[in-house]
Design a protein around this motif. Sequence first.
Motif, PDB file in Angstrom:
ATOM      1  N   ALA A   1     -15.345   0.655   6.591  1.00 33.72           N
ATOM      2  CA  ALA A   1     -14.882   1.524   5.494  1.00 33.72           C
ATOM      3  C   ALA A   1     -14.094   2.698   6.067  1.00 33.72           C
ATOM      4  O   ALA A   1     -13.324   3.195   5.397  1.00 33.72           O
ATOM      5  CB  ALA A   1     -15.804   1.781   4.622  1.00 33.72           C
ATOM      6  N   LEU A   2     -14.464   3.234   7.300  1.00 29.97           N
ATOM      7  CA  LEU A   2     -14.025   4.356   8.032  1.00 29.97           C
ATOM      8  C   LEU A   2     -12.661   4.144   8.802  1.00 29.97           C
ATOM      9  O   LEU A   2     -12.112   5.113   9.291  1.00 29.97           O
ATOM     10  CB  LEU A   2     -14.947   5.152   8.601  1.00 29.97           C
ATOM     11  CG  LEU A   2     -15.963   5.951   7.628  1.00 29.97           C
ATOM     12  CD1 LEU A   2     -17.127   6.556   8.602  1.00 29.97           C
ATOM     13  CD2 LEU A   2     -15.432   6.525   6.412  1.00 29.97           C
ATOM     14  N   LYS A   3     -12.591   2.821   9.105  1.00 24.70           N
ATOM     15  CA  LYS A   3     -11.508   2.523  10.150  1.00 24.70           C
ATOM     16  C   LYS A   3     -10.054   2.699   9.341  1.00 24.70           C
ATOM     17  O   LYS A   3     -10.050   2.378   8.284  1.00 24.70           O
ATOM     18  CB  LYS A   3     -11.560   1.060  10.629  1.00 24.70           C
ATOM     19  CG  LYS A   3     -12.713   1.096  11.608  1.00 24.70           C
ATOM     20  CD  LYS A   3     -13.016  -0.278  12.364  1.00 24.70           C
ATOM     21  CE  LYS A   3     -14.170  -0.249  13.183  1.00 24.70           C
ATOM     22  NZ  LYS A   3     -14.486  -1.932  13.857  1.00 24.70           N
ATOM     23  N   PRO A   4      -9.011   2.935  10.055  1.00 21.58           N
ATOM     24  CA  PRO A   4      -7.782   2.890   9.298  1.00 21.58           C
ATOM     25  C   PRO A   4      -7.311   1.621   8.955  1.00 21.58           C
ATOM     26  O   PRO A   4      -7.637   0.449   9.323  1.00 21.58           O
ATOM     27  CB  PRO A   4      -6.738   3.518  10.396  1.00 21.58           C
ATOM     28  CG  PRO A   4      -7.630   3.696  11.984  1.00 21.58           C
ATOM     29  CD  PRO A   4      -8.977   3.121  11.425  1.00 21.58           C
ATOM     30  N   ARG A   5      -6.825   1.502   7.680  1.00 21.97           N
ATOM     31  CA  ARG A   5      -6.424   0.096   7.371  1.00 21.97           C
ATOM     32  C   ARG A   5      -5.028   0.327   6.760  1.00 21.97           C
ATOM     33  O   ARG A   5      -4.659   1.339   6.533  1.00 21.97           O
ATOM     34  CB  ARG A   5      -7.429  -0.582   6.142  1.00 21.97           C
ATOM     35  CG  ARG A   5      -7.594   0.477   5.139  1.00 21.97           C
ATOM     36  CD  ARG A   5      -8.740  -0.078   4.272  1.00 21.97           C
ATOM     37  NE  ARG A   5      -9.095   0.868   3.305  1.00 21.97           N
ATOM     38  CZ  ARG A   5      -8.811   0.815   2.062  1.00 21.97           C
ATOM     39  NH1 ARG A   5      -8.215  -0.378   1.435  1.00 21.97           N
ATOM     40  NH2 ARG A   5      -9.147   1.871   1.169  1.00 21.97           N
ATOM     41  N   ARG A   6      -4.110  -0.890   6.581  1.00 26.54           N
ATOM     42  CA  ARG A   6      -2.964  -0.737   6.109  1.00 26.54           C
ATOM     43  C   ARG A   6      -2.804  -1.152   4.565  1.00 26.54           C
ATOM     44  O   ARG A   6      -3.420  -2.069   4.373  1.00 26.54           O
ATOM     45  CB  ARG A   6      -2.045  -1.841   6.953  1.00 26.54           C
ATOM     46  CG  ARG A   6      -0.590  -1.837   6.700  1.00 26.54           C
ATOM     47  CD  ARG A   6       0.017  -2.776   7.461  1.00 26.54           C
ATOM     48  NE  ARG A   6       1.619  -2.857   7.196  1.00 26.54           N
ATOM     49  CZ  ARG A   6       2.513  -2.122   7.691  1.00 26.54           C
ATOM     50  NH1 ARG A   6       2.238  -1.119   8.580  1.00 26.54           N
ATOM     51  NH2 ARG A   6       3.725  -2.173   7.252  1.00 26.54           N
ATOM     52  N   ILE A   7      -2.278  -0.224   3.762  1.00 23.53           N
ATOM     53  CA  ILE A   7      -1.977  -0.463   2.637  1.00 23.53           C
ATOM     54  C   ILE A   7      -0.725  -1.291   2.210  1.00 23.53           C
ATOM     55  O   ILE A   7       0.088  -0.733   2.764  1.00 23.53           O
ATOM     56  CB  ILE A   7      -2.262   0.887   1.715  1.00 23.53           C
ATOM     57  CG1 ILE A   7      -3.518   1.636   2.182  1.00 23.53           C
ATOM     58  CG2 ILE A   7      -1.915   0.592   0.390  1.00 23.53           C
ATOM     59  CD1 ILE A   7      -4.814   0.916   1.771  1.00 23.53           C
ATOM     60  N   GLU A   8      -0.896  -2.181   1.540  1.00 28.37           N
ATOM     61  CA  GLU A   8       0.623  -3.041   1.112  1.00 28.37           C
ATOM     62  C   GLU A   8       1.075  -2.221  -0.107  1.00 28.37           C
ATOM     63  O   GLU A   8       0.575  -1.839  -0.913  1.00 28.37           O
ATOM     64  CB  GLU A   8       0.278  -4.472   0.499  1.00 28.37           C
ATOM     65  CG  GLU A   8       1.335  -5.251   0.303  1.00 28.37           C
ATOM     66  CD  GLU A   8       1.013  -6.686  -0.273  1.00 28.37           C
ATOM     67  OE1 GLU A   8       1.795  -7.224  -0.911  1.00 28.37           O
ATOM     68  OE2 GLU A   8      -0.019  -7.100   0.099  1.00 28.37           O
ATOM     69  N   ILE A   9       2.662  -1.968   0.146  1.00 26.54           N
ATOM     70  CA  ILE A   9       3.278  -1.407  -0.898  1.00 26.54           C
ATOM     71  C   ILE A   9       3.872  -2.256  -1.923  1.00 26.54           C
ATOM     72  O   ILE A   9       4.618  -3.217  -1.389  1.00 26.54           O
ATOM     73  CB  ILE A   9       4.227  -0.378  -0.203  1.00 26.54           C
ATOM     74  CG1 ILE A   9       3.598   0.490   0.817  1.00 26.54           C
ATOM     75  CG2 ILE A   9       4.958   0.252  -1.195  1.00 26.54           C
ATOM     76  CD1 ILE A   9       4.639   1.211   1.559  1.00 26.54           C
ATOM     77  N   ALA A  10       3.544  -2.313  -3.173  1.00 27.43           N
ATOM     78  CA  ALA A  10       4.182  -3.230  -4.202  1.00 27.43           C
ATOM     79  C   ALA A  10       5.402  -2.636  -4.834  1.00 27.43           C
ATOM     80  O   ALA A  10       5.458  -1.224  -4.842  1.00 27.43           O
ATOM     81  CB  ALA A  10       2.955  -3.476  -5.230  1.00 27.43           C
ATOM     82  N   LYS A  11       6.302  -3.423  -5.279  1.00 28.41           N
ATOM     83  CA  LYS A  11       7.519  -2.862  -5.979  1.00 28.41           C
ATOM     84  C   LYS A  11       6.800  -2.416  -7.249  1.00 28.41           C
ATOM     85  O   LYS A  11       6.088  -2.922  -7.702  1.00 28.41           O
ATOM     86  CB  LYS A  11       8.383  -4.122  -5.932  1.00 28.41           C
ATOM     87  CG  LYS A  11       8.996  -4.895  -4.620  1.00 28.41           C
ATOM     88  CD  LYS A  11      10.031  -5.764  -4.977  1.00 28.41           C
ATOM     89  CE  LYS A  11      10.407  -6.142  -3.607  1.00 28.41           C
ATOM     90  NZ  LYS A  11      11.491  -6.978  -3.632  1.00 28.41           N
ATOM     91  N   GLY A  12       7.644  -1.554  -7.550  1.00 29.40           N
ATOM     92  CA  GLY A  12       7.696  -0.587  -8.965  1.00 29.40           C
ATOM     93  C   GLY A  12       7.504  -1.550 -10.235  1.00 29.40           C
ATOM     94  O   GLY A  12       6.487  -1.312 -10.791  1.00 29.40           O
ATOM     95  N   ASP A  13       8.238  -2.678 -10.367  1.00 28.79           N
ATOM     96  CA  ASP A  13       8.365  -3.266 -11.452  1.00 28.79           C
ATOM     97  C   ASP A  13       7.076  -4.314 -11.477  1.00 28.79           C
ATOM     98  O   ASP A  13       6.468  -4.385 -12.582  1.00 28.79           O
ATOM     99  CB  ASP A  13       9.449  -4.190 -11.660  1.00 28.79           C
ATOM    100  CG  ASP A  13       9.697  -4.918 -10.213  1.00 28.79           C
ATOM    101  OD1 ASP A  13       9.202  -4.625  -9.399  1.00 28.79           O
ATOM    102  OD2 ASP A  13      10.722  -5.871 -10.661  1.00 28.79           O
ATOM    103  N   THR A  14       6.397  -4.760 -10.405  1.00 30.98           N
ATOM    104  CA  THR A  14       5.126  -5.528 -10.352  1.00 30.98           C
ATOM    105  C   THR A  14       4.043  -4.692 -10.861  1.00 30.98           C
ATOM    106  O   THR A  14       3.206  -5.116 -11.611  1.00 30.98           O
ATOM    107  CB  THR A  14       5.033  -5.988  -8.697  1.00 30.98           C
ATOM    108  OG1 THR A  14       6.127  -6.478  -8.304  1.00 30.98           O
ATOM    109  CG2 THR A  14       3.842  -6.806  -8.759  1.00 30.98           C
TER     110      THR A  14
END
Length: 154
Positions: free
Chosen positions: A130-143
Amino acid sequence: MRSYDFAPLYRATVGFDRIADLMDRVLSADVAQPAYPPYNIEKTDENAYRISIAVAGFAADELSVEVKDGALTVAARKAAEESPRTYLHRGIATRAFERRFALADHVRVSGATHADGMLHIDLVREVPEALKPRRIEIAKGDTVEAKALETIEA
């Protein structure tokens, strides 16, 4: 002796209590730290450490290593000698000692070995997932908006 007031730090921060307590303990501790027994602290890997303590004259059963409340305590008590000895020079100190090391969060003792008059204590830092860095997916605004509308309409 200097004295620092950490009250403003407590008022302006949340969750840094342990750091402030550690700073307070270090700054208020008496300056004359015991030099016996000598020890080394080395970094053996990115998340691994080793404390080596010179314990010449002590057997493994006369040493104790204990972890309690985020502190590592190493102590030694020499067993009473069965026959009195007469020394012409006594340069190897075998007096009892207790040395404490404050451990950081997520650092645990992985083992201890006693060889050639040295006590080696291996430590490892295990950071939870839970404390390790993780990549967050960026969704498109319309989605995101479409999902929000679906939720509201349902």
